[in-house]
Scaffold this motif. Structure first.
Motif, PDB file in Angstrom:
ATOM      1  N   UNK A 148     145.485  20.866 119.093  1.00 49.19           N
ATOM      2  CA  UNK A 148     144.804  20.322 119.017  1.00 49.19           C
ATOM      3  C   UNK A 148     143.858  19.961 120.030  1.00 49.19           C
ATOM      4  N   UNK A 149     144.788  19.595 121.119  1.00 52.22           N
ATOM      5  CA  UNK A 149     143.269  19.077 122.144  1.00 52.22           C
ATOM      6  C   UNK A 149     142.998  20.102 122.829  1.00 52.22           C
ATOM      7  N   UNK A 150     143.828  20.990 123.288  1.00 50.29           N
ATOM      8  CA  UNK A 150     142.160  22.057 123.348  1.00 50.29           C
ATOM      9  C   UNK A 150     141.487  22.838 123.220  1.00 50.29           C
ATOM     10  N   UNK A 151     141.660  22.964 121.560  1.00 45.68           N
ATOM     11  CA  UNK A 151     141.033  23.886 120.603  1.00 45.68           C
ATOM     12  C   UNK A 151     139.851  23.233 120.210  1.00 45.68           C
ATOM     13  N   UNK A 152     140.153  21.583 119.723  1.00 47.80           N
ATOM     14  CA  UNK A 152     139.145  19.834 118.881  1.00 47.80           C
ATOM     15  C   UNK A 152     138.636  19.401 120.504  1.00 47.80           C
ATOM     16  N   UNK A 153     139.433  19.560 121.179  1.00 44.94           N
ATOM     17  CA  UNK A 153     138.468  18.610 122.673  1.00 44.94           C
ATOM     18  C   UNK A 153     138.166  19.136 123.529  1.00 44.94           C
ATOM     19  N   UNK A 154     138.898  20.097 123.736  1.00 45.77           N
ATOM     20  CA  UNK A 154     138.310  21.128 124.646  1.00 45.77           C
ATOM     21  C   UNK A 154     139.047  20.517 126.575  1.00 45.77           C
ATOM     22  N   UNK A 155     140.121  19.602 126.381  1.00 50.34           N
ATOM     23  CA  UNK A 155     140.577  18.492 127.113  1.00 50.34           C
ATOM     24  C   UNK A 155     141.552  19.705 128.200  1.00 50.34           C
ATOM     25  N   UNK A 156     141.269  19.584 129.427  1.00 45.74           N
ATOM     26  CA  UNK A 156     141.147  20.426 130.291  1.00 45.74           C
ATOM     27  C   UNK A 156     142.564  20.334 130.587  1.00 45.74           C
ATOM     28  N   UNK A 157     143.353  19.014 130.565  1.00 50.08           N
ATOM     29  CA  UNK A 157     144.454  19.222 130.400  1.00 50.08           C
ATOM     30  C   UNK A 157     145.583  19.221 129.418  1.00 50.08           C
ATOM     31  N   UNK A 158     145.524  19.887 128.651  1.00 48.90           N
ATOM     32  CA  UNK A 158     145.668  19.017 127.475  1.00 48.90           C
ATOM     33  C   UNK A 158     147.223  19.487 127.108  1.00 48.90           C
ATOM     34  N   UNK A 159     148.114  21.087 127.985  1.00 47.81           N
ATOM     35  CA  UNK A 159     149.325  20.987 127.793  1.00 47.81           C
ATOM     36  C   UNK A 159     150.343  19.651 128.624  1.00 47.81           C
ATOM     37  N   UNK A 160     149.334  19.289 130.049  1.00 51.18           N
ATOM     38  CA  UNK A 160     149.544  18.013 130.250  1.00 51.18           C
ATOM     39  C   UNK A 160     150.102  16.476 129.096  1.00 51.18           C
ATOM     40  N   UNK A 161     148.863  16.477 128.730  1.00 50.63           N
ATOM     41  CA  UNK A 161     148.550  15.336 127.810  1.00 50.63           C
ATOM     42  C   UNK A 161     149.902  15.519 126.689  1.00 50.63           C
ATOM     43  N   UNK A 162     149.694  16.607 126.426  1.00 51.07           N
ATOM     44  CA  UNK A 162     150.178  16.632 124.560  1.00 51.07           C
ATOM     45  C   UNK A 162     151.998  16.493 125.150  1.00 51.07           C
ATOM     46  N   UNK A 163     152.403  16.806 126.667  1.00 48.12           N
ATOM     47  CA  UNK A 163     154.071  16.651 126.733  1.00 48.12           C
ATOM     48  C   UNK A 163     154.335  15.195 126.948  1.00 48.12           C
ATOM     49  N   UNK A 164     152.801  14.584 127.448  1.00 50.49           N
ATOM     50  CA  UNK A 164     152.994  13.198 127.991  1.00 50.49           C
ATOM     51  C   UNK A 164     153.237  12.055 126.489  1.00 50.49           C
ATOM     52  N   UNK A 165     152.569  12.685 125.656  1.00 55.23           N
ATOM     53  CA  UNK A 165     152.395  12.321 124.519  1.00 55.23           C
ATOM     54  C   UNK A 165     153.766  11.541 124.086  1.00 55.23           C
ATOM     55  N   UNK A 166     154.533  13.013 124.076  1.00 58.26           N
ATOM     56  CA  UNK A 166     155.611  12.880 122.580  1.00 58.26           C
ATOM     57  C   UNK A 166     156.772  12.735 124.108  1.00 58.26           C
ATOM     58  N   UNK A 167     156.949  12.181 125.643  1.00 56.19           N
ATOM     59  CA  UNK A 167     157.608  12.063 126.055  1.00 56.19           C
ATOM     60  C   UNK A 167     157.203   9.526 125.567  1.00 56.19           C
ATOM     61  N   UNK A 168     156.235   9.447 125.968  1.00 55.88           N
ATOM     62  CA  UNK A 168     156.072   8.365 125.882  1.00 55.88           C
ATOM     63  C   UNK A 168     156.045   7.801 124.982  1.00 55.88           C
ATOM     64  N   UNK A 169     156.359   7.969 123.741  1.00 56.04           N
ATOM     65  CA  UNK A 169     155.761   7.631 122.227  1.00 56.04           C
ATOM     66  C   UNK A 169     157.750   7.164 122.014  1.00 56.04           C
ATOM     67  N   UNK A 170     158.808   8.110 122.521  1.00 52.76           N
ATOM     68  CA  UNK A 170     160.053   7.300 122.326  1.00 52.76           C
ATOM     69  C   UNK A 170     160.474   6.278 122.682  1.00 52.76           C
ATOM     70  N   UNK A 171     159.593   5.067 123.506  1.00 54.64           N
ATOM     71  CA  UNK A 171     160.102   3.894 124.523  1.00 54.64           C
ATOM     72  C   UNK A 171     158.263   3.376 123.741  1.00 54.64           C
TER      73      UNK A 171
END
Length: 306
Positions: A148-171
């Motif tokens: 969704x970040x890649x397609x709808x926001x054309x966010x350059x580092x969408x893969x890194x962003x998604x990975x970080x969100x999944x890690x951060x939301x644990x704590x």
């Protein structure tokens, strides 16, 4: 101090010109909002003319004028045909939509649309629905977030962003705009304001299924329009504009060219014909007056007479 303006109508005169209004016609505003476009259309209608206006945001209802010619429908425009039929309307003379977020929604902190304010990560245009932006960032898989970040926001580092969100939301909690932005500071690329604008756009589109709703609405337009009736759509980013352009040109949402037979003739006639080849954009004067008009693009099409 005066009350803030609910929403400044963008490309107002261009929409009126594009619709080529018939005084006794029936017109639909799919995104009523502050009512700017609708009120101007009403000025061009006589006593027999009618307007049906849609808005899924309950806040928009207070802007409906006391006018017997207008019907307010508190639902998403993806249900266009259904609610017109409920009001005994089978065909109309014109349809318009001003897509995206109203100034009122952006400027109301607790709606969660703007990166400038503190509030819950909400972004629901229809507050009756369950899915919020917080639910998206808190429950979607890494793969879903990346897409969704890649397609709808054309966010350059969408893969890194998604990975970080999944890690951060644990704590850490991502429930508020401040929580969300602070938790992701380490992955911001370039201008933080622009970066989060793209991220918020992606979340907003997902929460409200904006592209799905747009496609459903557009497919209902040709059978609803009378011959030579017109549709005018204002978009604010390339994803929406591409969908509208393709539908006006080809009657579908495919990027490929329409089918041609061996002799080079088009095998199907699209139900709509674009009135202008290129989108209409705001003048320098309008952009100066209303900076939020800057990215607006208006496309107008006419129903092909059978």
């Amino acid at each position: 101090m005066s009350e803030p303006v609910y929403h400044v109508p963008v490309l107002l005169q261009e929409v009126i010109d594009g619709l080529s209004i018939r005084p006794n016609g029936v017109y639909v505003d799919c995104t009523f909002g502050g009512g700017g476009h609708s009120l101007e259309i009403l000025k061009h209608l006589n006593a027999e003319g009618r307007m049906v206006v849609f808005d899924q945001d309950a806040d928009a209802r207070k802007n409906v004028p006391d006018d017997d010619r207008i019907i307010f429908v508190p639902h998403n425009f993806r249900h266009l045909q259904r609610f017109l039929r409920l009001h005994k309307i089978t065909q109309v003379d014109g349809i318009m939509a001003d897509l995206g977020v109203s100034s009122h929604q952006f400027d109301t902190a607790d709606r969660g649309f703007s990166t400038r304010f503190e509030g819950d990560l909400d972004m629901r245009m229809d507050q009756r629905q369950q899915l919020t932006a917080f639910e998206v960032v808190n429950t979607y898989t890494e793969q879903q977030l990346h897409k969704l970040f890649e397609q709808y926001g054309e966010v350059t580092n969408s893969k890194t962003l998604a990975k970080t969100i999944v890690q951060v939301r644990k704590t850490a909690s991502l429930k508020t705009i401040t929580n969300f932005k602070q938790a992701l500071r380490s992955v911001v690329k370039g201008n933080p304001h622009k970066y989060f604008a793209q991220v918020f756009q992606a979340l907003r589109i997902e929460v409200n299924d904006e592209l799905g709703a747009l496609k459903e609405m557009l497919q209902q337009v040709p059978p609803l329009l009378k011959p030579a009736g017109r549709v005018a759509i204002i978009t604010f980013h390339s994803l929406e504009d591409r969908i509208v352009k393709n539908f006006f040109r080809k009657g579908n949402f495919e990027e490929e060219e329409v089918d041609v037979d061996p002799f080079g003739l088009q095998t199907t006639t699209p139900p709509l014909k674009a009135v202008t080849k290129k989108p209409i954009v705001p003048t320098e004067a309008e952009m100066k007056r209303n900076p939020r008009a800057r990215s607006a693009r208006l496309r107008v099409a006419e129903k092909v007479e059978e």
